[in-house]
Scaffold this motif. Structure first.
Motif, PDB file in Angstrom:
ATOM      1  N   GLU A  42     -29.249 -42.277 -38.600  1.00  0.00           N
ATOM      2  CA  GLU A  42     -29.772 -42.091 -40.078  1.00  0.00           C
ATOM      3  C   GLU A  42     -29.894 -43.428 -40.835  1.00  0.00           C
ATOM      4  OE1 GLU A  42     -30.482 -39.603 -41.839  1.00  0.00           O
ATOM      5  OE2 GLU A  42     -29.902 -37.531 -40.327  1.00  0.00           O
ATOM      6  N   ASP A  43     -29.489 -44.406 -40.496  1.00  0.00           N
ATOM      7  CA  ASP A  43     -29.405 -45.923 -40.748  1.00  0.00           C
ATOM      8  C   ASP A  43     -30.392 -46.555 -40.020  1.00  0.00           C
ATOM      9  OD1 ASP A  43     -27.794 -45.378 -43.074  1.00  0.00           O
ATOM     10  OD2 ASP A  43     -25.951 -45.716 -41.868  1.00  0.00           O
ATOM     11  N   ALA A  44     -30.912 -46.103 -39.034  1.00  0.00           N
ATOM     12  CA  ALA A  44     -31.854 -46.929 -38.276  1.00  0.00           C
ATOM     13  C   ALA A  44     -33.145 -47.157 -38.850  1.00  0.00           C
ATOM     14  CB  ALA A  44     -32.271 -46.056 -36.888  1.00  0.00           C
ATOM     15  N   ASP A  45     -33.897 -48.305 -38.264  1.00  0.00           N
ATOM     16  CA  ASP A  45     -35.089 -48.583 -38.714  1.00  0.00           C
ATOM     17  C   ASP A  45     -36.217 -47.450 -38.903  1.00  0.00           C
ATOM     18  OD1 ASP A  45     -34.064 -51.171 -39.158  1.00  0.00           O
ATOM     19  OD2 ASP A  45     -34.976 -51.736 -37.099  1.00  0.00           O
ATOM     20  N   ASP A  46     -36.963 -47.727 -39.979  1.00  0.00           N
ATOM     21  CA  ASP A  46     -38.024 -46.447 -40.194  1.00  0.00           C
ATOM     22  C   ASP A  46     -38.679 -46.250 -38.759  1.00  0.00           C
ATOM     23  OD1 ASP A  46     -37.019 -45.809 -42.578  1.00  0.00           O
ATOM     24  OD2 ASP A  46     -38.821 -47.052 -43.487  1.00  0.00           O
ATOM     25  N   SER A  47     -39.059 -47.365 -38.181  1.00  0.00           N
ATOM     26  CA  SER A  47     -39.899 -47.450 -37.066  1.00  0.00           C
ATOM     27  C   SER A  47     -39.298 -46.512 -35.942  1.00  0.00           C
ATOM     28  CB  SER A  47     -40.246 -48.474 -36.297  1.00  0.00           C
ATOM     29  OG  SER A  47     -39.165 -49.260 -36.020  1.00  0.00           O
ATOM     30  N   ASP A  76     -40.338 -42.686 -34.418  1.00  0.00           N
ATOM     31  CA  ASP A  76     -40.327 -42.436 -33.018  1.00  0.00           C
ATOM     32  C   ASP A  76     -39.682 -41.154 -32.691  1.00  0.00           C
ATOM     33  OD1 ASP A  76     -40.839 -43.438 -30.269  1.00  0.00           O
ATOM     34  OD2 ASP A  76     -38.830 -43.678 -30.135  1.00  0.00           O
ATOM     35  N   LYS A  77     -38.406 -40.949 -33.061  1.00  0.00           N
ATOM     36  CA  LYS A  77     -37.769 -39.806 -32.751  1.00  0.00           C
ATOM     37  C   LYS A  77     -38.273 -38.760 -33.287  1.00  0.00           C
ATOM     38  CE  LYS A  77     -34.274 -42.419 -31.086  1.00  0.00           C
ATOM     39  NZ  LYS A  77     -34.407 -42.470 -29.476  1.00  0.00           N
ATOM     40  N   ARG A  78     -38.606 -38.702 -34.516  1.00  0.00           N
ATOM     41  CA  ARG A  78     -39.072 -37.218 -34.964  1.00  0.00           C
ATOM     42  C   ARG A  78     -40.514 -36.916 -34.674  1.00  0.00           C
ATOM     43  NH1 ARG A  78     -36.513 -35.356 -39.133  1.00  0.00           N
ATOM     44  NH2 ARG A  78     -35.326 -36.623 -40.501  1.00  0.00           N
ATOM     45  N   SER A  79     -41.250 -37.940 -33.939  1.00  0.00           N
ATOM     46  CA  SER A  79     -42.446 -37.640 -33.281  1.00  0.00           C
ATOM     47  C   SER A  79     -42.474 -37.184 -31.809  1.00  0.00           C
ATOM     48  CB  SER A  79     -43.476 -39.072 -33.365  1.00  0.00           C
ATOM     49  OG  SER A  79     -42.870 -40.055 -32.317  1.00  0.00           O
ATOM     50  N   LYS A  80     -41.087 -37.060 -31.364  1.00  0.00           N
ATOM     51  CA  LYS A  80     -41.005 -36.408 -30.077  1.00  0.00           C
ATOM     52  C   LYS A  80     -40.701 -35.079 -30.038  1.00  0.00           C
ATOM     53  CE  LYS A  80     -39.430 -40.974 -27.895  1.00  0.00           C
ATOM     54  NZ  LYS A  80     -38.376 -41.510 -27.383  1.00  0.00           N
ATOM     55  N   GLN A  81     -40.534 -34.305 -29.225  1.00  0.00           N
ATOM     56  CA  GLN A  81     -40.134 -32.891 -28.997  1.00  0.00           C
ATOM     57  C   GLN A  81     -38.656 -32.561 -29.615  1.00  0.00           C
ATOM     58  OE1 GLN A  81     -42.862 -34.112 -27.191  1.00  0.00           O
ATOM     59  NE2 GLN A  81     -43.795 -33.065 -28.778  1.00  0.00           N
ATOM     60  N   GLY A  82     -37.887 -33.716 -29.280  1.00  0.00           N
ATOM     61  CA  GLY A  82     -36.548 -33.608 -29.995  1.00  0.00           C
ATOM     62  C   GLY A  82     -35.318 -33.127 -28.959  1.00  0.00           C
TER      63      GLY A  82
END
Length: 550
Positions: A339-344, A348-354
């Protein structure tokens, strides 16, 4: 197990009727907006079950539906399975010969059909595969002019009791059925047992699934004929959510109006639906303040679309699944420690299938039959198993041998897994492009191309090449009003900064629309068929179509 303790669908209906009797179900139909409560819904479900029983529908019989998303279709979701029958949702966008095969293979005893789909169904009905159908029921108050010997839905259930003596159905009893789209041969039937649908509902209700609560207003835009609208009607009922059904062929204006007037908080569908809504909102004054989450599946959402919805305060959440999985498999939620990670990193995580939803297991197998390391680079075929995953196809032993092994479903998706456990689909096994003996991911190229603000849709296929075996070609739908030459120059420059030269598409072909399958996914098969001869290269080899030998 003793009666009443099995994992079945009926307790979800019981819960909604008893705990949320006044919560609304809203439906856009050809006859206008219909609305009623869960209490009234429960009465009509009983009426439908009684009507089916009077018709002679028994435990194990299949009830076919040829319908869009509306309240009458939703009533069949609980009536048929809860009486021990099997709900068989049929994709009306399939070719007539596929529909004939599916109905004959499933041996549907009754068929519910929307008025707007009668014309599409009538040619298929002439075949002997429909001989076992006892009754055609038109989902309306009246039957329009048709060659079918049909009765209206309201006449079919009218006068029947609003109570039904529900049997103690076993959790192993088949409750649902859906056929794959059959892009490579005949469609394959997938049966869902009561336990599978119960498990899928519970997986979806978990915080790392697609939870729906009693303060949500849920609108499934994904078709109800496509893997039970991703299970949303069951999940929303179990959660006590208000449900909104958008009806036949909703336009962006229809969706915007329903979101505004009904206060929709959660909706789901393929990216093209939300691109259309986004474009409509840009040209019109639309209040999206109630909308919290848009679930996207079927193909990757353009990053420009994700950013636009984010600017409106709406989270775009990627999900992945398959017909064989009931269907949700993974959802791209952020782990708490990110949650506190960089926006990039977040993007990157959200663009994956999860992350795989709770209850399922997976492994990724490389060409040597070994499991890959979770390093985000090695890739292999994704295998999945769990209580909501089928272990066989209906009456297709030859397909079972190919797609299942020791209880695992071999998905055909080529993936990587990063150190945090996030899945990323590199490609379908059949869509990976082999150029000069090396692999190129069409999905990676597509996602990168769609990150450009001037691109509305894009897909990449391998086209036969005399020297390199295959070369990637990108088919791009530009945003309206954007100069194509500028888009091509900028996209190629962007790709050249991300990938080696031999990965770059040999051509960007601008088209009006990417062909779609019957479930709204990009149809690479159509493009492959069109460019199968490889003439577009005219014998010219690209300067560097494969990496150096060293």
């Amino acid at each position: 197990m003793p009666g009443g303790t099995d994992m079945t669908l009926r307790p979800f209906l019981w819960r909604a009727e008893r705990l949320y009797p006044d919560t609304e179900i809203v439906s856009r139909t050809s006859e206008g907006i219909e609305r009623y409560t869960y209490a009234e819904y429960g009465d009509r479900v009983c009426q439908l079950a009684n009507a089916l029983a009077d018709l002679g529908i028994e435990e194990g019989d299949r009830v076919g539906t040829f319908c869009w998303n509306h309240h009458r279709h939703f009533e069949s979701y609980f009536a048929a399975p809860s009486m021990g029958a099997q709900l068989h949702t049929i994709n009306p966008l399939l070719p007539a010969e596929h529909i004939q095969y599916i109905v004959g293979n499933a041996e549907d005893k009754v068929l519910f059909v929307d008025p707007s789909l009668l014309e599409a169904l009538e040619p298929a009905v002439q075949s002997p595969e429909f001989d076992q159908v006892k009754r055609y029921v038109v989902m309306a108050s009246e039957v329009p002019e048709t060659d079918l010997d049909a009765v209206s839905y309201e006449a079919f259930i009218e006068g029947h009791d609003t109570e039904f003596d529900w049997p103690d159905v076993s959790q192993d009893q088949p409750a649902g059925m859906c056929y794959t789209s059959g892009t490579t041969g005949k469609p394959k039937g997938v049966e869902y047992t009561q336990q599978m649908l119960w498990a899928h509902t519970m997986e979806s209700l978990s915080p790392q699934g697609i939870p729906m609560a009693d303060d949500d207003v849920v609108m499934p835009v994904v078709p109800m004929f496509h893997v039970n609208a991703w299970g949303m009607p069951f999940t929303a009922t179990a959660g006590g959510s208000k449900q909104v059904y958008p009806g036949p062929s909703p336009t962006p204006e229809d969706l915007a109006k329903l979101i505004e007037e009904e206060g929709v908080t959660l909706t789901a569908g393929v990216p093209t639906v939300w691109l259309g809504l986004m474009d409509y909102c840009k040209e019109n004054d639309v209040d999206l303040s109630a909308l919290e989450r848009v679930i996207v599946g079927g193909s990757a959402a353009p990053k420009s679309m994700i950013r636009w919805f984010n600017d409106q305060g709406v989270e775009v959440l990627h999900a992945w699944g398959m017909t064989e999985m009931s269907p949700i498999g993974s959802v791209a939620h952020l782990k708490s420690d990110l949650e506190d990670a960089d926006d990039s990193v977040k993007v990157d995580k959200r663009s994956k299938q999860g992350l795989m939803v709770p209850g399922l297991e997976f492994r990724v197998i490389d060409d040597d039959g070994e499991e890959i390391d979770w390093n985000g680079e090695d890739f292999g075929e994704l295998w999945v198993r769990g209580p909501s995953v089928t272990t066989e196809y209906f009456a297709r032993p030859e397909a079972n041998e190919e797609d299942f092994e020791d209880g695992w479903l071999k998905t055909g998706d080529v993936v990587t897994v990063d150190a945090d456990g996030y899945l990323k689909i590199v490609d379908r096994a059949k869509d990976v492009i082999k150029s000069g003996g090396e692999w190129i991911s069409s999905v990676e190229l597509e996602n990168s191309i769609m990150a450009h603000d001037g691109v509305a849709e894009a897909t990449v296929i391998g086209v036969p090449h005399e020297k390199w075996q295959e070369r990637p070609v990108a088919f791009v739908v530009p945003v309206e009003g954007i100069d194509e030459a500028t888009v091509e120059e900028e996209v190629m420059e962007m790709l050249s900064e991300e990938y080696p030269k031999w990965w770059l598409p040999d051509d960007l072909v601008f088209i009006a629309e990417v062909p779609k399958t019957a479930t709204g996914k990009f149809s690479k098969k159509d493009l492959r068929d069109e460019y199968a001869d490889g003439d577009m290269f005219e014998g010219q080899a690209p300067e560097e179509a494969a990496p150096d030998d060293d």
